[in-house]
Design a protein around this motif. Structure first.
Motif, PDB file in Angstrom:
ATOM      1  N   GLU A 283       6.509  40.685  -8.970  1.00 54.01           N
ATOM      2  CA  GLU A 283       7.406  39.555  -9.157  1.00 54.01           C
ATOM      3  C   GLU A 283       8.335  39.460  -7.913  1.00 54.01           C
ATOM      4  OE1 GLU A 283       8.055  39.015 -14.170  1.00 54.01           O
ATOM      5  OE2 GLU A 283       8.989  40.593 -13.083  1.00 54.01           O
ATOM      6  N   GLU A 284       8.758  40.637  -7.727  1.00 56.77           N
ATOM      7  CA  GLU A 284       9.808  40.703  -6.550  1.00 56.77           C
ATOM      8  C   GLU A 284       9.072  40.202  -5.163  1.00 56.77           C
ATOM      9  OE1 GLU A 284      11.803  44.821  -8.356  1.00 56.77           O
ATOM     10  OE2 GLU A 284      10.865  44.752  -6.387  1.00 56.77           O
ATOM     11  N   VAL A 285       7.907  40.630  -5.038  1.00 61.48           N
ATOM     12  CA  VAL A 285       7.399  39.916  -3.734  1.00 61.48           C
ATOM     13  C   VAL A 285       7.094  38.705  -3.723  1.00 61.48           C
ATOM     14  CG1 VAL A 285       4.753  40.078  -2.675  1.00 61.48           C
ATOM     15  CG2 VAL A 285       5.838  42.325  -3.249  1.00 61.48           C
TER      16      VAL A 285
ATOM     17  N   ASP B 276      17.056  41.792  -9.207  1.00 57.85           N
ATOM     18  CA  ASP B 276      17.402  42.712 -10.187  1.00 57.85           C
ATOM     19  C   ASP B 276      16.121  43.609 -10.647  1.00 57.85           C
ATOM     20  OD1 ASP B 276      20.128  42.139 -10.875  1.00 57.85           O
ATOM     21  OD2 ASP B 276      19.637  40.409 -11.402  1.00 57.85           O
ATOM     22  N   THR B 277      16.327  44.801  -9.823  1.00 61.17           N
ATOM     23  CA  THR B 277      14.810  45.568  -9.834  1.00 61.17           C
ATOM     24  C   THR B 277      14.636  46.166 -10.963  1.00 61.17           C
ATOM     25  OG1 THR B 277      15.722  47.520  -8.831  1.00 61.17           O
ATOM     26  CG2 THR B 277      15.004  45.872  -7.429  1.00 61.17           C
ATOM     27  N   ASP B 278      15.631  46.081 -12.091  1.00 57.90           N
ATOM     28  CA  ASP B 278      15.609  46.747 -13.362  1.00 57.90           C
ATOM     29  C   ASP B 278      14.674  45.844 -14.238  1.00 57.90           C
ATOM     30  OD1 ASP B 278      17.757  45.550 -13.336  1.00 57.90           O
ATOM     31  OD2 ASP B 278      18.346  46.319 -15.050  1.00 57.90           O
ATOM     32  N   ARG B 279      14.602  44.706 -14.041  1.00 54.75           N
ATOM     33  CA  ARG B 279      14.216  43.652 -14.759  1.00 54.75           C
ATOM     34  C   ARG B 279      12.967  42.790 -14.323  1.00 54.75           C
ATOM     35  NH1 ARG B 279      19.338  40.231 -15.616  1.00 54.75           N
ATOM     36  NH2 ARG B 279      21.065  41.827 -15.236  1.00 54.75           N
ATOM     37  N   MET B 280      12.606  43.488 -13.360  1.00 55.27           N
ATOM     38  CA  MET B 280      11.310  42.782 -12.378  1.00 55.27           C
ATOM     39  C   MET B 280      10.484  43.648 -12.132  1.00 55.27           C
ATOM     40  SD  MET B 280      13.478  40.336  -9.930  1.00 55.27           S
ATOM     41  CE  MET B 280      12.209  38.991  -9.477  1.00 55.27           C
ATOM     42  N   SER B 281       9.149  43.088 -12.194  1.00 55.33           N
ATOM     43  CA  SER B 281       7.946  44.118 -11.764  1.00 55.33           C
ATOM     44  C   SER B 281       8.174  43.747 -10.140  1.00 55.33           C
ATOM     45  CB  SER B 281       6.695  43.670 -12.209  1.00 55.33           C
ATOM     46  OG  SER B 281       6.264  42.601 -11.581  1.00 55.33           O
ATOM     47  N   VAL B 282       7.523  44.933  -9.430  1.00 51.62           N
ATOM     48  CA  VAL B 282       7.060  44.993  -7.990  1.00 51.62           C
ATOM     49  C   VAL B 282       6.597  43.520  -7.687  1.00 51.62           C
ATOM     50  CG1 VAL B 282       6.551  45.933  -5.865  1.00 51.62           C
ATOM     51  CG2 VAL B 282       7.277  47.449  -7.687  1.00 51.62           C
TER      52      VAL B 282
END
Ligand SMILES: Nc1ncnc2c1ncn2[C@@H]1O[C@H](COP(=O)(O)OS(=O)(=O)O)[C@@H](OP(=O)(O)O)[C@H]1O
Ligand SMILES: Nc1ncnc2c1ncn2[C@@H]1O[C@H](COP(=O)(O)OP(=O)(O)O)[C@@H](O)[C@H]1O
Length: 182
Positions: A157-159, A149-155
């Motif tokens: 955190e996604e990595v 959920d890219t509106d609730r995570m930093s880049v």
């Protein structure tokens, strides 16, 4: 043999941003990683290609083939392409074999606010037709390996989430053991 991380999601969800950050991280870790970005491939290979279903399908097949060849030759391949239809992503999965589908989910209002290329503004004025995620069709993945959920995570955190997933699937160990990187 390596694997493909296929980032899918509507325009503005964050595919290109994540693909670049992920490639940088993997390269820092000593892995061979490349990005196949839908927009980049379109502008270099066939800038006049449009967005009809038929044109998108041809383009998705080209990307699938490129990704398959790169992965076969040991490169961790990160694909950032909308690929709006499930059947096309399933085709890619079948062709490639070692395939990690990551769905970048993001609400429309956030995508409109981000609008890095001004496409939503144009589409809302009627200057762009069938923008994926607005009036263009997008079939959400039913069982991707990962949803972000890219509106609730930093880049960052996604990595980390993607790295964790490929480690859990045992994919990273195979690569690092073979090439001797730690
Ligand atoms: N109508 C319409 N719909 C979707 N996208 C559009 C459209 N017109 C132009 N663009 C720009 O093209 C980029 C999407 O290319 P892709 O190759 O990823 O899409 S597809 O798989 O062929 O559907 C997309 O990039 P992203 O915003 O990064 O997704 C846009 O910059
Ligand atoms: N958590 C996040 N993940 C990805 N992109 C983000 C995030 N937060 C903000 N953004 C911003 O949203 C935009 C996403 O654009 P882009 O990566 O081009 O998306 P896409 O390739 O899916 O169209 C960029 O401007 C990026 O900086």
């Amino acid at each position: 043999m390596s694997f493909v991380i296929w980032l899918t999601g509507p325009s503005g969800a964050g595919k290109t941003t994540l693909a670049m950050a992920l490639a940088e991280k993997l390269q820092e870790m000593g892995c061979q990683a490349e990005v196949l970005d839908g927009d980049g491939i379109r502008s270099r290979l066939y800038p006049d290609l449009g967005f009809s279903k038929q044109e998108r399908e041809m383009h998705n097949r080209v990307v699938t083939e490129m990704a398959k060849l790169l992965a076969k030759n040991g490169v961790i391949t990160i694909v950032s392409v909308i690929a709006p239809y499930r059947a096309w992503r399933e085709y890619a999965r079948k062709e490639i074999g070692s395939f990690v589908e990551v769905y970048l989910r993001c609400p429309l209002e956030v995508r409109i606010e981000r609008d890095p290329k001004g496409l939503y503004a144009k589409a809302l004025k009627g200057e762009v037709k069938e923008l994926t995620g607005l009036d263009g069709e997008y079939e959400e993945p039913e069982s991707p390996e990962l949803i972000l959920d890219t509106d609730r995570m930093s880049v960052e955190e996604e990595v980390e989430e993607v790295l964790k997933k490929i480690k859990d699937l045992g994919l990273l160990d195979q690569i690092t053991q073979k090439s001797g990187v730690v």
